[in-house]
Design an enzyme around this catalytic site. Sequence first.
Site, short mmCIF file in Angstrom:
data_model
loop_
_atom_site.label_atom_id
_atom_site.label_comp_id
_atom_site.label_asym_id
_atom_site.label_seq_id
_atom_site.Cartn_x
_atom_site.Cartn_y
_atom_site.Cartn_z
N CYS A 2 69.53 44.38 -2.18
CA CYS A 2 70.26 44.66 -3.48
C CYS A 2 69.80 43.45 -4.11
O CYS A 2 69.19 42.33 -3.58
CB CYS A 2 71.54 44.45 -3.40
SG CYS A 2 72.27 45.81 -2.29
N ARG A 27 64.56 45.81 -5.74
CA ARG A 27 65.28 45.63 -4.45
C ARG A 27 66.06 46.82 -4.13
O ARG A 27 66.68 46.70 -2.93
CB ARG A 27 66.02 44.33 -4.58
CG ARG A 27 65.14 42.97 -5.10
CD ARG A 27 65.99 41.71 -5.24
NE ARG A 27 66.57 41.50 -4.02
CZ ARG A 27 65.95 40.66 -3.15
NH1 ARG A 27 64.73 40.23 -3.22
NH2 ARG A 27 66.72 40.36 -2.00
N TRP A 75 71.08 48.87 -3.06
CA TRP A 75 70.46 49.87 -2.03
C TRP A 75 71.67 50.10 -1.17
O TRP A 75 71.92 49.15 -0.43
CB TRP A 75 69.24 49.18 -1.61
CG TRP A 75 68.33 49.99 -0.74
CD1 TRP A 75 67.35 50.97 -0.82
CD2 TRP A 75 68.49 49.96 0.83
NE1 TRP A 75 66.94 51.49 0.01
CE2 TRP A 75 67.71 51.14 1.05
CE3 TRP A 75 69.30 49.38 1.76
CZ2 TRP A 75 67.42 51.36 2.45
CZ3 TRP A 75 69.17 49.81 2.97
CH2 TRP A 75 68.38 50.77 3.49
N ASN A 101 74.58 40.81 -1.78
CA ASN A 101 73.37 41.38 -1.16
C ASN A 101 73.50 40.97 0.25
O ASN A 101 73.50 39.93 0.61
CB ASN A 101 72.07 40.92 -1.80
CG ASN A 101 70.85 40.90 -1.05
OD1 ASN A 101 70.77 41.99 -0.43
ND2 ASN A 101 70.06 40.24 -1.06
N GLY A 102 73.33 42.17 1.19
CA GLY A 102 73.49 41.82 2.71
C GLY A 102 74.50 42.64 3.31
O GLY A 102 74.68 43.68 2.53
N GLU A 481 47.66 51.79 7.86
CA GLU A 481 48.49 51.46 6.48
C GLU A 481 48.09 52.61 5.55
O GLU A 481 48.98 52.92 4.62
CB GLU A 481 47.60 50.14 6.15
CG GLU A 481 47.91 49.67 4.97
CD GLU A 481 49.39 49.28 4.63
OE1 GLU A 481 50.22 49.26 5.57
OE2 GLU A 481 49.79 49.05 3.46
N LYS A 485 50.98 54.45 3.26
CA LYS A 485 50.96 54.12 1.87
C LYS A 485 51.26 55.62 1.29
O LYS A 485 51.93 55.59 0.59
CB LYS A 485 49.28 53.53 1.58
CG LYS A 485 49.54 52.87 0.24
CD LYS A 485 49.86 51.39 0.36
CE LYS A 485 51.27 51.15 1.03
NZ LYS A 485 51.64 49.81 1.22
N GLU A 488 54.91 56.99 1.82
CA GLU A 488 56.11 56.43 1.22
C GLU A 488 56.27 56.41 -0.18
O GLU A 488 57.24 56.54 -0.68
CB GLU A 488 55.90 54.99 1.70
CG GLU A 488 54.96 53.72 0.87
CD GLU A 488 55.10 52.34 1.07
OE1 GLU A 488 56.32 51.96 1.18
OE2 GLU A 488 53.94 51.76 1.22
N HIS A 504 45.18 64.56 22.75
CA HIS A 504 46.23 64.69 23.79
C HIS A 504 47.47 65.49 23.22
O HIS A 504 48.67 64.84 23.77
CB HIS A 504 46.44 63.31 24.42
CG HIS A 504 45.08 62.73 25.13
ND1 HIS A 504 44.63 63.24 26.25
CD2 HIS A 504 44.29 61.85 24.55
CE1 HIS A 504 43.44 62.62 26.67
NE2 HIS A 504 43.26 61.88 25.49
N LYS A 604 62.43 46.92 -1.79
CA LYS A 604 61.36 46.16 -1.61
C LYS A 604 61.36 44.94 -0.30
O LYS A 604 60.56 44.88 0.38
CB LYS A 604 61.01 45.21 -2.80
CG LYS A 604 59.55 44.21 -2.96
CD LYS A 604 58.49 45.13 -2.89
CE LYS A 604 57.29 44.13 -2.94
NZ LYS A 604 55.94 44.90 -2.39
O1 M6R Z 1 58.29 41.54 2.97
P1 M6R Z 1 57.69 41.99 4.40
O2 M6R Z 1 56.34 42.19 4.28
O3 M6R Z 1 58.55 41.38 5.59
O4 M6R Z 1 58.20 43.58 4.31
C1 M6R Z 1 57.89 44.28 5.51
C2 M6R Z 1 57.68 45.89 5.23
O5 M6R Z 1 59.17 46.18 4.87
C3 M6R Z 1 56.98 46.14 3.94
O6 M6R Z 1 55.74 45.83 4.44
C4 M6R Z 1 56.91 47.69 3.78
O7 M6R Z 1 56.37 48.38 4.87
C5 M6R Z 1 56.02 47.85 2.60
N1 M6R Z 1 56.73 47.82 1.35
C6 M6R Z 1 55.34 49.17 2.64
O8 M6R Z 1 54.32 49.46 1.76
#
Ligand code: M6R
Length: 609
Positions: A2, A27, A75, A101-102, A481, A485, A488, A504, A604
Amino acid sequence: MCGIVGYTGTRQAGPILIGGLEKLEYRGYDSAGISINDGNGIKIAKALGRLAMLEGITDGGRKLRGTAGLGHTRWATHGRPSDANSHPHLSQTGRIAVVHNGIIENYRVLKEMLINRGRVFVSETDTEVATQLIDFYYEGDLLRAVHRAMNDIEGAYALGIMCADDPDTLIAVRKQAPLIVAYGEGENYFASDVTAVLEHTKRVSYLSDGEIAVLTPGEVKFYDSFLQPVEKQVEIIDWDVSAAEKGGYEHFMIKEILEQPRALRDTVSPRIRDGKIVFEGIELDADYIRGIDWIYIVACGSSYHVGVVAKYNIERIVRKPVQVVLASEFRYSEPLVTGNTLAIMISQSGETADTIAALREAKRLGARTLAIVNVVGSTIAREADDVLYTWAGPEIAVATTKAYSTQLAVTYLLTLYFAECCGRITESELAAYLEELNRIPDKLEEICSKREHVQYLASLYFSADNIFFIGRNIDYALSLEGSLKLKEISYICSEAYAAGELKHGTISLIEDDTPVVAVMTSRRLMEKTASNAEEVKARGARVLAVTTESLRKEAERVADNVIAIPDSSDMFLPSLAIVPMQLFSYYVAVSRGCNIDKPRNLAKSVTVE
Ligand code: M6R
C-alpha cells in the site's frame, strides 16, 4: 503493498494528500482514502476503486478542510477491497485515525483482547486493530500510546497516525516497511516513498526499523524503539519530479522502455574508468572474490530472471558455481552457507519482503551479502554488506523494464570484474567486452526506433488465449522474462519453457495457431532451438522468432514472423533481446485494452510475504 502519505503545515492538506497518492498509486490501487482534522474532529473520505473515484467524491481533496491529514492507497491483504476495509481507519471513539502499509501478524490475538474489553470492529482489516489498540492505550499522550501499541504489534508495518485532540501532529512509525520523512518550509510530510513529496521538497530522511517520527508544521522529532531521541541525517534527492511523470507518453511503461538506453549509460559509464571496472564504495577485493566457493543469487519475479541470466554468464566466464533461488523459497530451504559464500540479492524496490527475509537469513548463516538495488536508501540497500545501485531512476509502471535492464547491466559488470579478479579473462578480452558493453545503449536506441514493426506483430498475436516462450540457456532465461512481461499486463496465459523440455509433456498443449515465441539469439544453440521450433510448427503452432541480424536467415526458415536485434557478444544479447519482448507485451496489452501501468491484482512493491 500500500502507499501512505501524511502532511502537516499551513496549506489545505486534501489536495496535497491526493497529489501524493497519485504518485503512490502504483503501490496498490483497489481503494483509497484520506483523513483530515477540520477543527471539529477527524473527517474521513474513502472510495473503492481507483484514486480517481476518491478525487471525484472529494473534489480533488478540497471538500475536506484542514491543514493536517493522512492518505492511503490500498492493495488488499486482510479483507477484500471495500469501503469499510479501506484506510484511513478510525477508532471507535473517533479519536485516532491510522493508515498502514504492511501486515500485522498477531492481529487476531489483539482483536480478541480488544473485543473482550468492549471494542467493536467495523472492518476485516488488521489495520483497524492497530487503530483501536492505539486508542485503547491513549491517555492524552499520543506518542506513548503509539509506543505501547508498537510493543504489542508483531509483523511489518509503516503506520501514519493522527489524533483528534492534537490536530497539527502526525506520528509515523516503521518496522520492515518503507517510510520517509520530508521537510518543507513550515510544513512536513511522511510517505512510503519520495515520489509522493518530490513536487514539494527534495530534503528527506529515511526511518530505520523501530523508529518513530513526530511531525508538526515546524519540526520533526525522531525517537528509537526505547523512546530515546534520535538525530537523523537529511538527504537531498537528486532527481526531479519529471522523472516520476509520464512526460507526454500514454503510459509509464512505454516511457520507461524508451528510457533504457539512458538508464544503461547511467548505470555502466561511471563504473568504467581507464579500461577498468570500478565499484566505488564496495569492499569485495580480489582476494575475497578468488576465495568465493559458492554464489547464491536470491530475488523475486523479474529480478529473479536477471539472476537466471547472471548464472549462465558467471558460470561460463568466471567458472564459479551459482545457484539462483526464489527469495520466497530461500529462507525455508536450509541453504548451505559457508564463510566463503556470497549471496547476491537483486531488487528494484529494495523493499520486497521475501528478499529482505532472505537477506537476513543469508547474513544470519554467515554469508557475505551484496545487493543490486534501484531505490536508494531502501531496506535491502541499507542492510546488505555492500550495495551496487542500478541508476534506472524511479520506475512507476508495475511491469518492470528499465530496472530489469539496469540490473542485467550490473550483473555483466560483476561477471567481468569477478572474471578479471580470478584470472579468467585477459586484459585485452576485458577491453573488448567493455567496448562492446559501451555500445549496447546505441543498439537499444536502434531497437526502440524500430518499434513500429513490433507493434505490427503485436496486432497479429494480440487475440491469442495462450502463448508459449521457448529458448535454451540464456535464451531460456530471457523467455522467462518475456513470458512474465506478457502475462502480467495482457492477462494472456503464457508459459516459458526450456526449448528441449517442451516435448516432455507440454507439447500436448500445442494446437493449430498456438503462438510460440522462439528466442534464438545464441549462435551456438541456434540449430537446436530451430529444431524445437520445427517440432511445434509441425503441430500447428505459429512461431515468432526473436533472433539476431546474423541469424535472421536461419530463423526465417522456421518462423512465421521474425524480430531481429543487432548482433553482440553472447553475454550482452539479453539486454538487446528483451526490449522487443517488452514492446511486444506492451502493444499486445494496449490492443487488448488492458490497464498497462497498473495491471489487476498486482502492486509495484510486494512488502508482504
Ligand atoms: O522490487 P523487486 O525487484 O524486489 O520486485 C520483485 C518482483 O516483484 C518484480 O520484479 C515483479 O516481478 C515485476 N514487477 C514484474 O514486472
